[in-house]
Design a protein around this motif. Sequence first.
Motif, PDB file in Angstrom:
ATOM      1  N   ASP A  42      11.546 -24.946 -28.135  1.00 46.91           N
ATOM      2  CA  ASP A  42      11.241 -25.479 -29.712  1.00 46.91           C
ATOM      3  C   ASP A  42      10.933 -24.480 -30.595  1.00 46.91           C
ATOM      4  N   LYS A  43      10.880 -23.194 -30.601  1.00 43.71           N
ATOM      5  CA  LYS A  43      10.870 -22.243 -31.415  1.00 43.71           C
ATOM      6  C   LYS A  43      12.375 -21.890 -31.830  1.00 43.71           C
ATOM      7  N   GLU A  44      13.197 -21.893 -31.092  1.00 40.99           N
ATOM      8  CA  GLU A  44      14.510 -21.541 -31.466  1.00 40.99           C
ATOM      9  C   GLU A  44      15.077 -23.044 -32.634  1.00 40.99           C
ATOM     10  N   ILE A  45      14.494 -24.217 -32.183  1.00 36.83           N
ATOM     11  CA  ILE A  45      15.072 -25.376 -33.048  1.00 36.83           C
ATOM     12  C   ILE A  45      14.159 -25.153 -34.413  1.00 36.83           C
ATOM     13  N   VAL A  46      13.217 -24.897 -34.469  1.00 33.40           N
ATOM     14  CA  VAL A  46      12.169 -24.714 -35.376  1.00 33.40           C
ATOM     15  C   VAL A  46      12.815 -23.828 -36.506  1.00 33.40           C
ATOM     16  N   VAL A  47      13.510 -22.651 -36.080  1.00 29.30           N
ATOM     17  CA  VAL A  47      13.887 -21.786 -37.006  1.00 29.30           C
ATOM     18  C   VAL A  47      15.168 -22.386 -37.793  1.00 29.30           C
ATOM     19  N   LEU A  48      15.794 -23.044 -37.019  1.00 25.28           N
ATOM     20  CA  LEU A  48      17.100 -23.749 -37.414  1.00 25.28           C
ATOM     21  C   LEU A  48      16.657 -24.849 -38.464  1.00 25.28           C
ATOM     22  N   LEU A  49      15.538 -25.784 -38.014  1.00 23.75           N
ATOM     23  CA  LEU A  49      15.168 -26.777 -39.100  1.00 23.75           C
ATOM     24  C   LEU A  49      14.520 -26.216 -40.201  1.00 23.75           C
ATOM     25  N   ARG A  50      13.798 -25.171 -39.992  1.00 22.21           N
ATOM     26  CA  ARG A  50      13.296 -24.389 -41.245  1.00 22.21           C
ATOM     27  C   ARG A  50      14.327 -23.860 -42.235  1.00 22.21           C
ATOM     28  N   ARG A  51      15.494 -23.416 -41.739  1.00 23.97           N
ATOM     29  CA  ARG A  51      16.537 -22.883 -42.598  1.00 23.97           C
ATOM     30  C   ARG A  51      16.896 -24.125 -43.188  1.00 23.97           C
ATOM     31  N   ALA A  52      17.412 -25.145 -42.454  1.00 22.41           N
ATOM     32  CA  ALA A  52      17.806 -26.361 -43.056  1.00 22.41           C
ATOM     33  C   ALA A  52      17.009 -27.021 -44.390  1.00 22.41           C
ATOM     34  N   ALA A  53      15.606 -27.273 -44.012  1.00 23.27           N
ATOM     35  CA  ALA A  53      14.806 -27.699 -44.923  1.00 23.27           C
ATOM     36  C   ALA A  53      14.675 -26.597 -46.403  1.00 23.27           C
ATOM     37  N   ASP A  54      14.529 -25.460 -45.881  1.00 18.57           N
ATOM     38  CA  ASP A  54      14.767 -24.592 -47.143  1.00 18.57           C
ATOM     39  C   ASP A  54      15.645 -24.652 -47.915  1.00 18.57           C
ATOM     40  N   GLU A  55      16.992 -24.731 -47.454  1.00 22.28           N
ATOM     41  CA  GLU A  55      18.192 -24.943 -48.209  1.00 22.28           C
ATOM     42  C   GLU A  55      17.927 -26.306 -49.120  1.00 22.28           C
ATOM     43  N   ALA A  56      17.655 -27.298 -48.430  1.00 25.00           N
ATOM     44  CA  ALA A  56      17.489 -28.667 -48.853  1.00 25.00           C
ATOM     45  C   ALA A  56      16.286 -28.694 -50.008  1.00 25.00           C
ATOM     46  N   LEU A  57      15.635 -27.769 -49.950  1.00 26.53           N
ATOM     47  CA  LEU A  57      14.353 -27.694 -50.664  1.00 26.53           C
ATOM     48  C   LEU A  57      13.219 -28.817 -50.603  1.00 26.53           C
ATOM     49  N   LEU A  58      13.118 -28.915 -49.239  1.00 31.47           N
ATOM     50  CA  LEU A  58      12.168 -30.121 -48.714  1.00 31.47           C
ATOM     51  C   LEU A  58      11.150 -29.197 -48.130  1.00 31.47           C
ATOM     52  N   GLY A  59       9.784 -29.761 -48.427  1.00 32.77           N
ATOM     53  CA  GLY A  59       8.514 -29.217 -48.245  1.00 32.77           C
ATOM     54  C   GLY A  59       7.950 -29.757 -46.629  1.00 32.77           C
ATOM     55  N   ALA A  63       3.869 -27.800 -38.848  1.00 39.68           N
ATOM     56  CA  ALA A  63       3.617 -28.814 -37.993  1.00 39.68           C
ATOM     57  C   ALA A  63       4.689 -29.918 -37.942  1.00 39.68           C
ATOM     58  N   ASP A  64       5.240 -30.283 -39.060  1.00 36.73           N
ATOM     59  CA  ASP A  64       6.339 -31.428 -39.315  1.00 36.73           C
ATOM     60  C   ASP A  64       7.633 -30.773 -38.188  1.00 36.73           C
ATOM     61  N   LEU A  65       7.693 -29.409 -38.742  1.00 35.24           N
ATOM     62  CA  LEU A  65       9.141 -28.775 -38.055  1.00 35.24           C
ATOM     63  C   LEU A  65       9.039 -28.860 -36.337  1.00 35.24           C
ATOM     64  N   VAL A  66       7.394 -28.311 -36.017  1.00 34.15           N
ATOM     65  CA  VAL A  66       7.222 -28.420 -34.475  1.00 34.15           C
ATOM     66  C   VAL A  66       7.498 -29.723 -33.930  1.00 34.15           C
ATOM     67  N   GLU A  67       6.999 -30.892 -34.726  1.00 33.52           N
ATOM     68  CA  GLU A  67       7.166 -32.028 -34.152  1.00 33.52           C
ATOM     69  C   GLU A  67       8.495 -32.380 -34.085  1.00 33.52           C
ATOM     70  N   GLN A  68       9.464 -32.107 -35.088  1.00 35.27           N
ATOM     71  CA  GLN A  68      10.757 -32.501 -35.068  1.00 35.27           C
ATOM     72  C   GLN A  68      11.625 -31.953 -33.976  1.00 35.27           C
ATOM     73  N   ALA A  69      11.364 -30.523 -33.737  1.00 40.70           N
ATOM     74  CA  ALA A  69      11.721 -29.812 -32.592  1.00 40.70           C
ATOM     75  C   ALA A  69      11.496 -30.401 -31.357  1.00 40.70           C
ATOM     76  N   GLU A  70      10.245 -30.704 -31.242  1.00 40.24           N
ATOM     77  CA  GLU A  70       9.762 -31.299 -29.807  1.00 40.24           C
ATOM     78  C   GLU A  70      10.578 -32.602 -29.703  1.00 40.24           C
ATOM     79  N   ALA A  71      11.008 -33.479 -30.562  1.00 43.79           N
ATOM     80  CA  ALA A  71      11.948 -34.686 -30.503  1.00 43.79           C
ATOM     81  C   ALA A  71      13.158 -34.207 -30.231  1.00 43.79           C
ATOM     82  N   ILE A  72      13.865 -33.072 -30.634  1.00 44.07           N
ATOM     83  CA  ILE A  72      15.030 -32.805 -30.497  1.00 44.07           C
ATOM     84  C   ILE A  72      15.140 -32.277 -28.969  1.00 44.07           C
ATOM     85  N   ARG A  73      14.115 -31.125 -28.614  1.00 49.53           N
ATOM     86  CA  ARG A  73      14.357 -30.890 -27.392  1.00 49.53           C
ATOM     87  C   ARG A  73      14.109 -31.763 -26.244  1.00 49.53           C
ATOM     88  N   THR A  74      13.413 -32.871 -26.397  1.00 48.90           N
ATOM     89  CA  THR A  74      13.178 -33.862 -25.506  1.00 48.90           C
ATOM     90  C   THR A  74      14.136 -35.050 -25.479  1.00 48.90           C
TER      91      THR A  74
END
Length: 85
Positions: A42-59, A63-74
């Motif tokens: 999850d930690k590896e995925i969260v870093v990538l999701l955070r970068r994408a969210a920041d680039e897209a200026l999405l808030g 917790a949202d990113l961890v939840e998304q990372a868990e869905a990707i992982r599983t």
Amino acid sequence: MGEIKVSSHNLGRLLADSTDTPARSYQAVFSELAESHRGRPDKEIVVLLRRAADEALLGFTAADLVEQAEAIRTGERYVLRIRVT
């Protein structure tokens, strides 16, 4: 399931569309990660999701990113409610 508010002017930052905008949407990045990072920590995925969210200026919250990372992982389906303002 997550929820985010997005201005109608910025909806393209979140969702993929057919306008061939130069920047990748968050949805496109999420889909790519879902294919390439299933089973990864999850930690590896969260870093990538955070970068994408920041680039897209999405808030997304941490917790949202961890939840998304868990869905990707599983490989589970992730549902995001979008409130357009």
